[in-house]
Scaffold this active site. Structure first.
Site, PDB file in Angstrom:
ATOM      1  N   ARG A 229      -0.454  -3.084   1.303  1.00 33.09           N
ATOM      2  CA  ARG A 229      -0.321  -2.967  -0.145  1.00 33.09           C
ATOM      3  C   ARG A 229      -1.447  -2.133  -0.735  1.00 33.09           C
ATOM      4  NH1 ARG A 229       4.148  -4.282   0.325  1.00 33.09           N
ATOM      5  NH2 ARG A 229       5.305  -6.028  -0.550  1.00 33.09           N
ATOM      6  N   ASP A 253       0.486   4.481   3.493  1.00 33.39           N
ATOM      7  CA  ASP A 253       1.898   4.182   3.237  1.00 33.39           C
ATOM      8  C   ASP A 253       2.024   3.340   1.970  1.00 33.39           C
ATOM      9  OD1 ASP A 253       4.673   4.402   4.079  1.00 33.39           O
ATOM     10  OD2 ASP A 253       4.587   2.231   4.438  1.00 33.39           O
ATOM     11  N   GLU A 258       2.829   2.997  -7.368  1.00 31.71           N
ATOM     12  CA  GLU A 258       4.040   3.438  -6.658  1.00 31.71           C
ATOM     13  C   GLU A 258       5.207   3.556  -7.636  1.00 31.71           C
ATOM     14  OE1 GLU A 258       4.844   1.020  -3.244  1.00 31.71           O
ATOM     15  OE2 GLU A 258       3.004   1.619  -2.254  1.00 31.71           O
ATOM     16  N   HIS A 277       5.745   4.534   1.163  1.00 30.80           N
ATOM     17  CA  HIS A 277       6.015   3.097   1.323  1.00 30.80           C
ATOM     18  C   HIS A 277       7.335   2.855   2.061  1.00 30.80           C
ATOM     19  CE1 HIS A 277       5.080  -1.113  -0.362  1.00 30.80           C
ATOM     20  NE2 HIS A 277       6.019  -1.252   0.562  1.00 30.80           N
ATOM     21  N   ALA A 280       8.203   0.836   7.111  1.00 26.72           N
ATOM     22  CA  ALA A 280       9.002  -0.209   7.777  1.00 26.72           C
ATOM     23  C   ALA A 280      10.498  -0.040   7.510  1.00 26.72           C
ATOM     24  CB  ALA A 280       8.554  -1.587   7.315  1.00 26.72           C
TER      25      ALA A 280
END
Ligand SMILES: NC(=O)C1=CN([C@@H]2O[C@H](COP(=O)(O)OP(=O)(O)OC[C@H]3O[C@@H](n4cnc5c(N)ncnc54)[C@H](O)[C@@H]3O)[C@@H](O)[C@H]2O)C=CC1
Ligand SMILES: O=C(O)C(=O)COP(=O)(O)O
Length: 316
Positions: A229, A253, A258, A277, A280
């Protein structure tokens, strides 16, 4: 008792049909395209909701006993309303540990090999042969040893790295971690690291953990990687560290803001790899998330204790 389960967002066909099979005779599944589209009637009927609620919706969902987040880090779900309510919140933690560990390896490899420099040269059709680095024998400090951190430790070990770990329960060893340290010893660990990878959740304890002093504690040749985060790093301090050479570079990432705004200076720094982001965002993560939800749905219908309960006081 008939359960009325509402899911915000699109459910994979397989997950949907398996959820419907679990609910057969015991309840109904209603899919609403997004939280914004949920009507007051839908919210009032829901005994359980999968998805992140908008302000006011939890209060309207007077019959809801369980909210399941599709996210691994439930920060966006921990609203004032959620914190004040006795609804059980569960997360999808465990869905993305493997790709996050892969993403961390990718960022470490990209930074140590200076892949951005090859990409600049390729874009200009320029043959740029330069000396770069290896991961072999280098030290990685992993902050947070849950799903992602533990898997990263094993992967880093397979690359013959020396692995330092920061976790609160130092008495519990983690396979692949050579040396474990309590969070109070963070700066000592940072001083020994060639790579620092943050996989800890954003909580009151980790917010701003990487401030100017933390970046100054890192060697000038070290790289900072954050896959969990934004907010764990103080962006102003990180920017100075990158611009003024306190550290060698970063792989980011997760970002403080954001989406990262187009005018953000992080985009253009030659020593930074920015990913949006989605470290994953693989099909396997979605599939694992579906399994986590289905297993909890079954427990909910059976009145059994749910897994992945978010500790509202701890913040994750
Ligand atoms: N970049 C992305 O796309 C994604 C990011 N995430 C983020 O990554 C995080 C990690 O994911 P997982 O490994 O699956 O979660 P996890 O909950 O399995 O691991 C987090 C670990 O950090 C530890 N921790 C908590 N506070 C700490 C502190 N102050 N110091 C050191 N360790 C601390 C926890 O005890 C736990 O072991 C999530 O919390 C989420 O915020 C998750 C999925 C996707
Ligand atoms: O699951 C998480 O916590 C993530 O960070 C993944 O990103 P998302 O919440 O799906 O936008």
């Amino acid at each position: 008792m008939t359960e009325h389960i509402v899911a915000f967002g699109s459910l994979d066909d397989q997950v949907r049909s398996r959820a419907e099979a679990l609910l057969a005779g015991r309840g109904v599944l209603e899919i609403v395209s997004s939280a914004t589209d949920a009507s007051p009637d839908t919210l009032a009927r829901a005994t359980a909701i999968a998805g992140t609620l908008r302000p006011g919706q939890l209060t309207a969902a007077a019959n809801t006993r369980w909210v399941h987040s599709w996210a691994a880090g439930a920060n966006a779900d921990l609203s004032e309303e959620m914190l004040a309510s006795d609804v059980t919140l569960t997360s999808s933690t465990g869905n993305g540990g493997i790709p996050l560990a892969e993403h961390s390896m990718l960022l470490m490899l990209m930074l140590s090999r200076d892949v951005p420099r090859w990409q600049r040269a390729q874009a200009e059709h320029r043959w740029d042969r330069f000396t770069h680095g290896e991961l072999n024998g280098r030290t990685v400090a992993i902050v947070g040893l849950g799903n992602a951190g533990a898997d990263l430790a094993a992967k880093a070990k397979a690359f013959h790295m020396h692995v330092l770990g920061v976790r609160r329960r130092v008495e519990r060893p983690v396979p692949g971690v050579d040396e474990l340290f309590a969070p109070e010893r963070l700066h000592e660990v940072l001083a020994r690291a060639d790579f620092v990878v943050v996989t800890a959740p954003l909580t009151a304890d980790t917010k701003g953990l990487f401030d100017g002093a933390a970046f100054r504690a890192m060697p000038a040749h070290a790289y900072f990687i954050c896959i969990s985060r934004g907010g764990i790093a103080d962006d102003a301090a990180l920017l100075r560290a990158l611009q003024e050479g306190w550290i060698a570079g970063a792989g980011l990432d997760a970002h403080g803001t954001e989406p990262l705004p187009p005018e953000s200076p992080f985009w253009d720094l030659p020593n930074v790899v920015v990913t949006p982001h989605n470290g994953a965002t693989t099909g396997a993560t979605a599939a694992r998330g579906g399994e986590i939800f289905l297993a909890n749905l079954e427990r909910f219908l059976d009145g059994a204790p749910l897994a992945n309960i978010v500790d509202k006081a701890a913040g994750y």
